[in-house]
Enzyme design. Sequence first.
Site, PDB file in Angstrom:
ATOM      1  NE  ARG A 100      -0.663  -3.413  -7.803  1.00 59.36           N
ATOM      2  CZ  ARG A 100      -0.589  -2.876  -6.585  1.00 59.36           C
ATOM      3  NH1 ARG A 100      -0.422  -1.574  -6.456  1.00 59.36           N
ATOM      4  NH2 ARG A 100      -0.706  -3.623  -5.520  1.00 59.36           N
TER       5      ARG A 100
ATOM      6  NE  ARG B  40      -1.828  -5.165  -0.208  1.00 62.64           N
ATOM      7  CZ  ARG B  40      -1.886  -5.023  -1.533  1.00 62.64           C
ATOM      8  NH1 ARG B  40      -2.236  -6.045  -2.299  1.00 62.64           N
ATOM      9  NH2 ARG B  40      -1.593  -3.878  -2.084  1.00 62.64           N
TER      10      ARG B  40
ATOM     11  NE  ARG C 136       2.417  -4.917  -4.834  1.00 61.67           N
ATOM     12  CZ  ARG C 136       2.123  -3.789  -4.197  1.00 61.67           C
ATOM     13  NH1 ARG C 136       2.392  -2.623  -4.765  1.00 61.67           N
ATOM     14  NH2 ARG C 136       1.574  -3.803  -3.000  1.00 61.67           N
TER      15      ARG C 136
ATOM     16  NE  ARG D  38       0.816   0.221   4.602  1.00 63.40           N
ATOM     17  CZ  ARG D  38       1.120   0.383   3.317  1.00 63.40           C
ATOM     18  NH1 ARG D  38       1.981   1.277   2.943  1.00 63.40           N
ATOM     19  NH2 ARG D  38       0.536  -0.358   2.423  1.00 63.40           N
TER      20      ARG D  38
ATOM     21  CE  LYS E 126      -1.381   4.116  -0.728  1.00 64.38           C
ATOM     22  NZ  LYS E 126      -2.313   3.021  -1.093  1.00 64.38           N
TER      23      LYS E 126
END
Length: 210
Positions: A122, A166, A155, A88, A13
């Site tokens: 990532r 998550r 992160r 969310r 996203k």
Amino acid sequence: MKLMFLGPPGAGKGTMAGKLAQEKKLVHISTGDIFRAAIRNETELGKKVKGILAAGDLVPDELTIALVEERLQEQDTKNGYILDGFPRTIAQADALSGFSKLDAVINFTINDEEVVRRLSGRRVAPGSGRIYHIEFDPPKVEGKDDETGEDLIIREDDQKDAILHRLEVYRKQTQPLIDYYREKKSLQNLDASPAPAKVFQNLLALIDGI
Ligand code: AP5
């Protein structure tokens, strides 16, 4: 155009919102980026949400809704925006409908295995929020942001346990928004599993058809 990007963590996203915002001159509003900047700058908000983000839980609705409502009053949002990571929860979606009307919700679809692969590799530039992947979208110089040369980081919530948590949080609290927006006839599905260039091409075609 007022868009919202919905989908599990790691679906792409943020990557696609960054590209689309540039291409269509839209403002990219990522609640995750806002919270991370607050943590980096050690603001009151940052202190409140630091532990929540690290664990992969959701920041309380009242706080998040107030923050987005205020952000959407800023002048730069008047020509259109992409909401990335908000709403969310159903409560956030109900609140949003009271202060803005979305033109479309793009639902990024992808399987869990790919999510874990993407998030495990990532890397992000903390200053700009630019996103890389060590295998699928590497920086020109390893470990450095292409534009500023700043060090890339991992992160805190991209550790295996936090990723799995998550995904669970997404399933329980965010996935119900798929039916919510389908009923409102604003949902558009986007297969997020192909390579980045292909996903972006399909996203542009989808947007141009709206
Ligand atoms: P947030 O920052 O919104 O995290 P997220 O939704 O979990 O999404 P991610 O940023 O992890 O993934 P993404 O889909 O943007 O994927 P990306 O483009 O980076 O939220 C973080 C936290 O903030 C939450 O856990 C919560 O605590 C809090 N929060 C935020 N909003 C909130 C709200 N509304 N309410 C309450 N709390 C909130 O891509 C992932 C990787 O894949 C990258 O390495 C990228 O290079 C790579 N990649 C992208 N596309 C492709 C592709 N097509 N092929 C291969 N690799 C790809």
